[in-house]
Write an enzyme that holds these catalytic residues in place. Structure first.
Site, PDB file in Angstrom:
ATOM      1  N   LYS A   1      37.603   6.563   3.562  1.00 56.10           N
ATOM      2  CA  LYS A   1      37.593   8.018   3.454  1.00 56.10           C
ATOM      3  C   LYS A   1      36.220   8.651   3.540  1.00 56.10           C
ATOM      4  O   LYS A   1      35.309   8.256   2.825  1.00 56.10           O
ATOM      5  CB  LYS A   1      38.200   8.418   2.110  1.00 56.10           C
ATOM      6  CG  LYS A   1      39.677   8.139   2.008  1.00 56.10           C
ATOM      7  CD  LYS A   1      40.197   8.754   0.741  1.00 56.10           C
ATOM      8  CE  LYS A   1      41.705   8.635   0.637  1.00 56.10           C
ATOM      9  NZ  LYS A   1      42.125   8.839  -0.748  1.00 56.10           N
TER      10      LYS A   1
ATOM     11  N   GLY B   1      33.227  -2.577  -3.277  1.00 57.06           N
ATOM     12  CA  GLY B   1      34.190  -3.640  -3.517  1.00 57.06           C
ATOM     13  C   GLY B   1      34.673  -4.324  -2.252  1.00 57.06           C
ATOM     14  O   GLY B   1      34.617  -5.555  -2.128  1.00 57.06           O
TER      15      GLY B   1
ATOM     16  N   GLY C   1      32.217   1.014  -7.607  1.00 61.51           N
ATOM     17  CA  GLY C   1      32.021   2.442  -7.874  1.00 61.51           C
ATOM     18  C   GLY C   1      30.632   2.744  -8.421  1.00 61.51           C
ATOM     19  O   GLY C   1      30.016   3.749  -8.068  1.00 61.51           O
TER      20      GLY C   1
END
Ligand code: ADP
Ligand code: MG
Length: 396
Positions: free
Chosen positions: A197, A347, A370
């Site tokens: 995204k 990740g 994150g």
């Protein structure tokens, strides 16, 4: 790093609560990827060699603030014992009178591993009472859980306010390597960004434009840029709400932002779909782009070969499916072969590198998914912010 290090603490004979990131995948009672446990070993071994008594705590998975055998630290305890070759005294709780009693009776051999911190609702609420209970267990606190540093929880934040605190060796290494990329990179510095995204990565792109000489964009996010340029993108993943933003970034970056020249397309995202390569501006209306193709890998490789610093986040395609993994493989190979100092974070990017067996060829692999992205965005991570600066040699 300008934070106080575990090496600055007075350790001999002290009980040290260590927040580690043992949030590892577990299947049928076994740890299926022990990377994060291995990465915590240097700090644990250092503490033992200095005569400290390490009391380890971590979260594992997402239990709902109450004990759940599915998320017990037992499998982690077994694997840790094998790796450390020392006794791991696994307790069945993380705080409370029984834990305090067991710690009193501990002969100091090996390490203690407390139960999953998320068995307590106060962990994610950063409950001051839980923080005080944790602080009662030890004389000092060391945070080595970079992967959890973007959360202000009782074990990553609250407890640090009650004990002399410092960053562990892994935490220190993470910060030092990310700083090397962001604040004072050797040039040319090339950033490679991919993944699903654009919306996830906009502030990462924005921030990297401040330090990178070149930004290579792959993954699904390139289609939002393609559409913003007026290309036909077919059924590719596009975030229409971000077209203006994509245009603005392209204007700002000029030719420092490099997009794919060819892509692999298929009718659907599946193992069995028939796929082929097309030029970037010739995606058929009924097809979707699922990987970058050979011309792009070559183009990206040219930049990567000549870089002095590389930062990579996000796979170039749907690498989970063999037919769409070649772009990610090609870029991973190029980074591995480049003389550049490379830092890989995220990740799925890290999973791709390890699937290819290229971990040892990379300069530094971040354990924070994150957390490393938030760090790159320039956000202050609470788990780091709460630690005292190097100059405060005194109390916590
Ligand atoms: P990271 O975890 O490294 O930060 P992300 O989570 O942002 O990476 O993105 C990884 C996901 O992006 C993968 O699951 C991959 O399949 C997906 N992806 C990459 N390229 C495409 C594409 N062209 N279309 C759809 N999904 C993609
Ligand atoms: Mg991901």
């Amino acid at each position: 790093m300008n934070k106080r290090s575990v090496k600055d603490l007075d350790l001999a004979g002290k009980r040290v609560l260590v927040r580690v990131d043992f949030n590892v995948p577990v299947k049928d009672g076994r740890v299926t990827d022990d990377t994060r446990i291995r990465r915590a070993l240097p700090t644990i071994r250092y503490l033992i060699s200095e005569g400290a008594r390490p009391i380890l705590i971590s979260h594992l998975g997402r239990p709902k603030g109450e004990p759940d055998p599915k998320y017990s630290m037992d499998p982690v305890s077994r694997r840790l014992g094998e790796l450390l070759e020392l006794q791991v005294n696994k307790l069945d709780a993380a705080v409370g009178e029984e834990v305090e009693r067991q710690l009193q009776e501990w002969d100091g051999q090996g390490v203690v591993l407390l139960e999953n911190s998320r068995f307590y609702p106060g962990e994610t609420d950063n409950d001051p009472e839980l923080a005080r209970q944790l602080a009662r267990l030890a004389d000092a606190y060391v945070d080595d859980a970079f992967g959890a540093a973007h959360r202000a929880h009782a074990t990553t934040y609250g407890v640090a306010e009650h004990l002399p605190s410092a960053a562990g060796l892994l935490m220190q290494e993470e910060i030092d390597n990310l700083e090397r990329v962001l604040s004072h990179p050797e040039r040319p510095m090339v950033a490679i960004l991919g993944g699903a995204k654009v919306s996830d990565k906009l502030s990462v792109i924005e921030s990297l434009l401040g330090s990178a000489d070149t930004l290579l964009i792959g993954g699904a996010m390139c289609f939002t840029f393609f559409k913003a340029r007026g290309y036909e993108v077919g059924k590719s993943l596009v975030e229409d709400e971000y077209l203006d933003e994509a245009r603005r970034l392209m204007d700002e970056a000029g030719d420092r932002l490099v997009l794919p020249v060819d892509v692999v397309v298929a009718g659907e995202m599946s193992e069995s779909a028939e796929s082929r390569a097309v030029e970037a501006d010739k995606i058929p209306p009924d097809m979707m782009g699922l990987d970058v193709s050979l011309g792009t890998v070559g183009l990206f490789r040219g930049h990567i070969e000549n870089a002095a610093t590389v930062f990579w986040n996000g796979p170039m395609g749907v690498f989970e499916i063999e037919a769409f993994a070649k772009g990610t493989e090609g870029v991973a190979q190029a980074v591995a072969e480049s003389p550049a100092m490379s830092v890989v974070g995220g990740g799925d990017s890290v999973a791709a590198v390890s699937k290819l067996g290229l971990e040892d060829e990379m300069g530094f692999i971040s354990t924070g998914g994150g957390a490393s992205l938030e760090y790159v965005e320039g956000q202050e991570l609470p788990g780091i912010a709460v630690l005292p600066d190097e100059s405060d040699k005194g109390e916590s």
